[in-house]
Design a protein around this motif. Sequence first.
Motif, PDB file in Angstrom:
ATOM      1  N   GLY A 224      16.807 -16.975   1.326  1.00  0.00           N
ATOM      2  CA  GLY A 224      17.302 -15.658   0.947  1.00  0.00           C
ATOM      3  C   GLY A 224      16.267 -14.555   1.011  1.00  0.00           C
ATOM      4  O   GLY A 224      16.580 -13.387   0.748  1.00  0.00           O
ATOM      5  N   ASN A 225      15.045 -14.914   1.347  1.00  0.00           N
ATOM      6  CA  ASN A 225      13.972 -13.926   1.506  1.00  0.00           C
ATOM      7  C   ASN A 225      13.413 -13.949   2.920  1.00  0.00           C
ATOM      8  O   ASN A 225      12.278 -13.537   3.161  1.00  0.00           O
ATOM      9  N   THR A 226      14.231 -14.414   3.840  1.00  0.00           N
ATOM     10  CA  THR A 226      13.835 -14.502   5.246  1.00  0.00           C
ATOM     11  C   THR A 226      14.635 -13.498   6.063  1.00  0.00           C
ATOM     12  O   THR A 226      15.865 -13.468   5.996  1.00  0.00           O
ATOM     13  N   LEU A 227      13.937 -12.664   6.810  1.00  0.00           N
ATOM     14  CA  LEU A 227      14.580 -11.666   7.667  1.00  0.00           C
ATOM     15  C   LEU A 227      14.515 -12.112   9.120  1.00  0.00           C
ATOM     16  O   LEU A 227      13.504 -12.673   9.557  1.00  0.00           O
ATOM     17  N   GLY A 228      15.556 -11.829   9.864  1.00  0.00           N
ATOM     18  CA  GLY A 228      15.600 -12.223  11.271  1.00  0.00           C
ATOM     19  C   GLY A 228      14.944 -11.233  12.205  1.00  0.00           C
ATOM     20  O   GLY A 228      14.961 -11.429  13.422  1.00  0.00           O
ATOM     21  N   VAL A 229      14.380 -10.165  11.649  1.00  0.00           N
ATOM     22  CA  VAL A 229      13.714  -9.152  12.462  1.00  0.00           C
ATOM     23  C   VAL A 229      12.231  -9.148  12.158  1.00  0.00           C
ATOM     24  O   VAL A 229      11.791  -9.650  11.122  1.00  0.00           O
ATOM     25  N   GLU A 230      11.458  -8.575  13.072  1.00  0.00           N
ATOM     26  CA  GLU A 230      10.016  -8.487  12.866  1.00  0.00           C
ATOM     27  C   GLU A 230       9.694  -7.237  12.052  1.00  0.00           C
ATOM     28  O   GLU A 230      10.200  -6.154  12.331  1.00  0.00           O
ATOM     29  N   VAL A 231       8.869  -7.410  11.035  1.00  0.00           N
ATOM     30  CA  VAL A 231       8.441  -6.303  10.196  1.00  0.00           C
ATOM     31  C   VAL A 231       6.986  -5.993  10.538  1.00  0.00           C
ATOM     32  O   VAL A 231       6.069  -6.722  10.157  1.00  0.00           O
ATOM     33  N   ALA A 232       6.781  -4.918  11.293  1.00  0.00           N
ATOM     34  CA  ALA A 232       5.430  -4.545  11.724  1.00  0.00           C
ATOM     35  C   ALA A 232       4.773  -3.718  10.631  1.00  0.00           C
ATOM     36  O   ALA A 232       4.582  -2.502  10.737  1.00  0.00           O
ATOM     37  N   ALA A 233       4.451  -4.384   9.515  1.00  0.00           N
ATOM     38  CA  ALA A 233       3.890  -3.697   8.356  1.00  0.00           C
ATOM     39  C   ALA A 233       3.165  -4.707   7.482  1.00  0.00           C
ATOM     40  O   ALA A 233       3.460  -5.901   7.516  1.00  0.00           O
ATOM     41  N   GLY A 234       2.217  -4.196   6.687  1.00  0.00           N
ATOM     42  CA  GLY A 234       1.522  -5.046   5.734  1.00  0.00           C
ATOM     43  C   GLY A 234       0.377  -5.819   6.344  1.00  0.00           C
ATOM     44  O   GLY A 234      -0.121  -5.505   7.426  1.00  0.00           O
TER      45      GLY A 234
END
Length: 209
Positions: free
Chosen positions: A189-199
Amino acid sequence: MTPISALDVLDWRRRVHALYARVRAESEADPARAHEIWVAGRDELVRSHPASPVPPEARDGYAGLRHAPYDPSLRFVLPVDPDVEPQRLEVPTATDGVVPFELVGRLHLPLGDLDVWWLDSYGGGIFVPIKDASAGRVTYGGGRYLLDTVKGADLGGSVHDGLVIDLNFAYNPSCAYDPAWTCPLAPPGNTLGVEVAAGEYVPPGHPGH
């Protein structure tokens, strides 16, 4: 893992709490400046503090943390949706025994949903990990943390009016630096299917780097 004294951990916690207090004070007026403060503070702690998760033998000449540039479009103030089925997560660790979490809500981001967990043991606290499609390549394979309020990682806001969820502040758990640590990692439930280019990116010297 080299033993760390209780007083070193106390000092680490105090410094983390103080760092996030500065971030919260700055972020409403200038989130990018708040991020600069956080990056510098995190880097100093991880490089040199006695309670750093980086093994002592690796601290001399440590290259420092690597981050994506700040992206203002990835900062949100979101209410916690409490309409979730009860769920309990029990995470066995090498240092703290079994760490229990209760699902208390969900955040609806434009990029996808993230579950909000409550640490169901002494102290309590909100815990929001995140694992996105960059995990294992650009970022740590087990995911990263956004909020861990019992440890001081709190970006502000209120549960009812909206938590500050700024993906630019996603940071590596201790196990990203030393496999001797056992960390609660991002569940489905804390997994996203998109790439987060941050952090924070994969730490220097990590096999994924």
